[in-house]
Motif scaffolding. Structure first.
Motif, mmCIF file in Angstrom:
data_model
loop_
_atom_site.group_PDB
_atom_site.id
_atom_site.type_symbol
_atom_site.label_atom_id
_atom_site.label_comp_id
_atom_site.label_asym_id
_atom_site.label_seq_id
_atom_site.Cartn_x
_atom_site.Cartn_y
_atom_site.Cartn_z
ATOM 1 N N ALA A 171 9.304 -4.209 6.229
ATOM 2 C CA ALA A 171 9.768 -2.728 5.459
ATOM 3 C C ALA A 171 9.891 -2.950 4.298
ATOM 4 C CB ALA A 171 10.760 -2.234 6.110
ATOM 5 N N GLU A 172 10.488 -4.062 3.708
ATOM 6 C CA GLU A 172 10.576 -4.382 2.186
ATOM 7 C C GLU A 172 9.292 -4.548 1.651
ATOM 8 O OE1 GLU A 172 12.959 -4.877 -1.265
ATOM 9 O OE2 GLU A 172 13.415 -3.988 0.723
ATOM 10 N N ARG A 173 8.378 -5.359 2.144
ATOM 11 C CA ARG A 173 7.012 -5.661 1.562
ATOM 12 C C ARG A 173 6.278 -4.358 1.444
ATOM 13 N NH1 ARG A 173 1.897 -8.548 3.769
ATOM 14 N NH2 ARG A 173 0.905 -8.761 1.974
ATOM 15 N N ALA A 174 6.259 -3.585 2.912
ATOM 16 C CA ALA A 174 5.533 -2.423 2.819
ATOM 17 C C ALA A 174 6.079 -1.435 1.579
ATOM 18 C CB ALA A 174 5.585 -1.996 4.120
ATOM 19 N N ALA A 175 7.228 -1.405 1.615
ATOM 20 C CA ALA A 175 7.783 -0.331 0.329
ATOM 21 C C ALA A 175 7.429 -0.701 -0.800
ATOM 22 C CB ALA A 175 9.216 -0.151 0.792
ATOM 23 N N ARG A 176 7.519 -2.104 -1.060
ATOM 24 C CA ARG A 176 7.177 -2.588 -2.527
ATOM 25 C C ARG A 176 5.886 -2.361 -2.880
ATOM 26 N NH1 ARG A 176 10.889 -5.051 -5.401
ATOM 27 N NH2 ARG A 176 12.942 -5.299 -4.387
ATOM 28 N N GLU A 177 4.994 -2.468 -2.074
ATOM 29 C CA GLU A 177 3.495 -2.343 -2.047
ATOM 30 C C GLU A 177 3.183 -0.754 -2.165
ATOM 31 O OE1 GLU A 177 1.149 -4.423 -2.616
ATOM 32 O OE2 GLU A 177 2.166 -6.211 -2.143
ATOM 33 N N THR A 178 3.631 -0.108 -1.416
ATOM 34 C CA THR A 178 3.687 1.331 -1.348
ATOM 35 C C THR A 178 3.690 2.007 -2.717
ATOM 36 O OG1 THR A 178 3.704 1.656 0.930
ATOM 37 C CG2 THR A 178 3.711 3.560 -0.473
ATOM 38 N N LEU A 179 4.967 1.643 -3.168
ATOM 39 C CA LEU A 179 5.787 2.169 -4.636
ATOM 40 C C LEU A 179 4.698 1.510 -5.819
ATOM 41 C CD1 LEU A 179 7.894 3.320 -2.817
ATOM 42 C CD2 LEU A 179 9.578 2.880 -4.621
ATOM 43 N N ALA A 180 4.607 0.312 -5.625
ATOM 44 C CA ALA A 180 3.841 -0.384 -6.801
ATOM 45 C C ALA A 180 2.444 0.489 -6.976
ATOM 46 C CB ALA A 180 3.619 -1.845 -6.603
ATOM 47 N N HIS A 181 1.778 0.494 -5.834
ATOM 48 C CA HIS A 181 0.292 1.104 -5.741
ATOM 49 C C HIS A 181 0.484 2.661 -6.371
ATOM 50 C CE1 HIS A 181 -3.778 1.791 -4.306
ATOM 51 N NE2 HIS A 181 -3.290 3.122 -4.072
ATOM 52 N N LEU A 182 1.690 3.234 -6.189
ATOM 53 C CA LEU A 182 1.817 4.526 -6.736
ATOM 54 C C LEU A 182 2.473 4.620 -8.324
ATOM 55 C CD1 LEU A 182 2.807 6.498 -3.684
ATOM 56 C CD2 LEU A 182 0.687 6.766 -4.694
ATOM 57 N N SER A 183 2.422 3.348 -8.759
ATOM 58 C CA SER A 183 3.069 3.068 -10.068
ATOM 59 C C SER A 183 4.641 3.663 -10.336
ATOM 60 C CB SER A 183 2.409 3.874 -11.387
ATOM 61 O OG SER A 183 1.104 3.445 -11.163
ATOM 62 N N LEU A 184 5.327 3.224 -9.213
ATOM 63 C CA LEU A 184 6.835 3.619 -9.236
ATOM 64 C C LEU A 184 7.566 2.297 -9.326
ATOM 65 C CD1 LEU A 184 6.722 6.351 -6.458
ATOM 66 C CD2 LEU A 184 7.194 6.686 -8.866
ATOM 67 N N ASP A 185 8.504 2.179 -9.808
ATOM 68 C CA ASP A 185 9.282 0.833 -9.882
ATOM 69 C C ASP A 185 10.158 0.845 -8.671
ATOM 70 O OD1 ASP A 185 10.825 -1.325 -10.502
ATOM 71 O OD2 ASP A 185 11.877 -0.247 -12.190
ATOM 72 N N PRO A 186 9.941 -0.110 -7.735
ATOM 73 C CA PRO A 186 10.652 -0.400 -6.484
ATOM 74 C C PRO A 186 12.212 -0.648 -6.793
ATOM 75 C CG PRO A 186 8.613 -1.845 -6.359
ATOM 76 C CD PRO A 186 8.636 -1.384 -7.904
ATOM 77 N N GLU A 187 12.348 -1.153 -8.035
ATOM 78 C CA GLU A 187 13.910 -1.601 -8.379
ATOM 79 C C GLU A 187 14.679 -0.215 -8.502
ATOM 80 O OE1 GLU A 187 14.998 -4.572 -7.502
ATOM 81 O OE2 GLU A 187 12.825 -5.191 -7.240
ATOM 82 N N ALA A 188 14.033 0.851 -8.866
ATOM 83 C CA ALA A 188 14.672 2.064 -9.209
ATOM 84 C C ALA A 188 14.639 2.869 -8.139
ATOM 85 C CB ALA A 188 13.656 2.736 -10.262
ATOM 86 N N HIS A 189 14.254 2.640 -6.907
ATOM 87 C CA HIS A 189 14.465 3.504 -5.739
ATOM 88 C C HIS A 189 15.082 2.794 -4.375
ATOM 89 C CE1 HIS A 189 11.123 4.959 -8.302
ATOM 90 N NE2 HIS A 189 11.524 6.057 -7.695
ATOM 91 N N GLU A 190 15.384 3.656 -3.589
ATOM 92 C CA GLU A 190 16.073 2.756 -2.324
ATOM 93 C C GLU A 190 15.328 3.947 -1.003
ATOM 94 O OE1 GLU A 190 19.955 2.118 -2.988
ATOM 95 O OE2 GLU A 190 20.722 4.116 -2.145
ATOM 96 N N ILE A 191 15.178 3.007 0.078
ATOM 97 C CA ILE A 191 14.850 3.637 1.353
ATOM 98 C C ILE A 191 15.947 3.288 2.527
ATOM 99 C CG2 ILE A 191 13.146 4.159 3.083
ATOM 100 C CD1 ILE A 191 11.165 3.402 0.532
#
Length: 167
Positions: free
Chosen positions: A21-41
């Motif tokens: 889940a962590e890898r999928a979330a990081r890749e998804t947000l990065a692909h959409l130019s969103l900072d993974p460190e600024a979000h949580e799920i």
């Protein structure tokens, strides 16, 4: 961490869902130019019985499903096939922006992966990407929206070295 995974069904321990889940979330947000460190799920790892209750309660469908998503904010585009609004993480240094919650069922995921002849990890990764895109306003009810969402899923999974789940 971007994801906070609550394992309600211990069978998920064999799938290493928190790491997937962590890898999928990081890749998804990065692909959409969103900072993974600024979000949580938040992710609930459950079974068919639990997800059926959630599906009945929130969608009026008293049956198990593979993944459910509850976005914290409505971001969907009103235009078919249009890009959803991006979440606004707020000023730098604040707490991470909660994107929403995802529930995923071990039973349904296992069955679907076996039926499709796919590794469980690949299928679960796809479903987590799918769930996160729902949190970000993507959907597949209208044909144009489904085309956009599926294209993104294929792109994100491809960057992760996973096959197109729609072929």
């Amino acid at each position: 961490m971007l994801t906070d995974t609550l394992i309600e069904d211990p069978r998920w321990d064999t799938a290493d869902l928190p790491a997937l889940a962590e890898r999928a979330a990081r890749e998804t947000l990065a692909h959409l130019s969103l900072d993974p460190e600024a979000h949580e799920i938040a992710i609930l790892a459950c079974d068919d019985a639990r997800i059926a209750v959630l599906n009945a309660e929130f969608r009026g469908k008293p049956a198990p499903t593979n993944v459910l998503s509850w976005p914290a904010e409505e971001l969907a585009s009103e235009t078919p096939g249009g890009q959803p609004d991006l979440p606004d993480p707020g000023p730098f240094g604040e707490d991470p922006l909660e994107l929403g919650d995802i529930a995923i069922s071990f039973d349904t995921c296992t069955r679907e992966a076996a039926e499709a002849g796919k590794p469980m990890a690949d299928h679960v990764t796809h479903l987590v990407v799918h769930g996160i895109l729902h949190l970000l306003g993507y959907d597949h009810v209208r044909d144009a929206d489904a085309t956009l969402m599926e294209r993104l899923e294929v792109e994100i999974l491809g960057k992760m070295g996973l096959a197109d789940p729609y072929t």
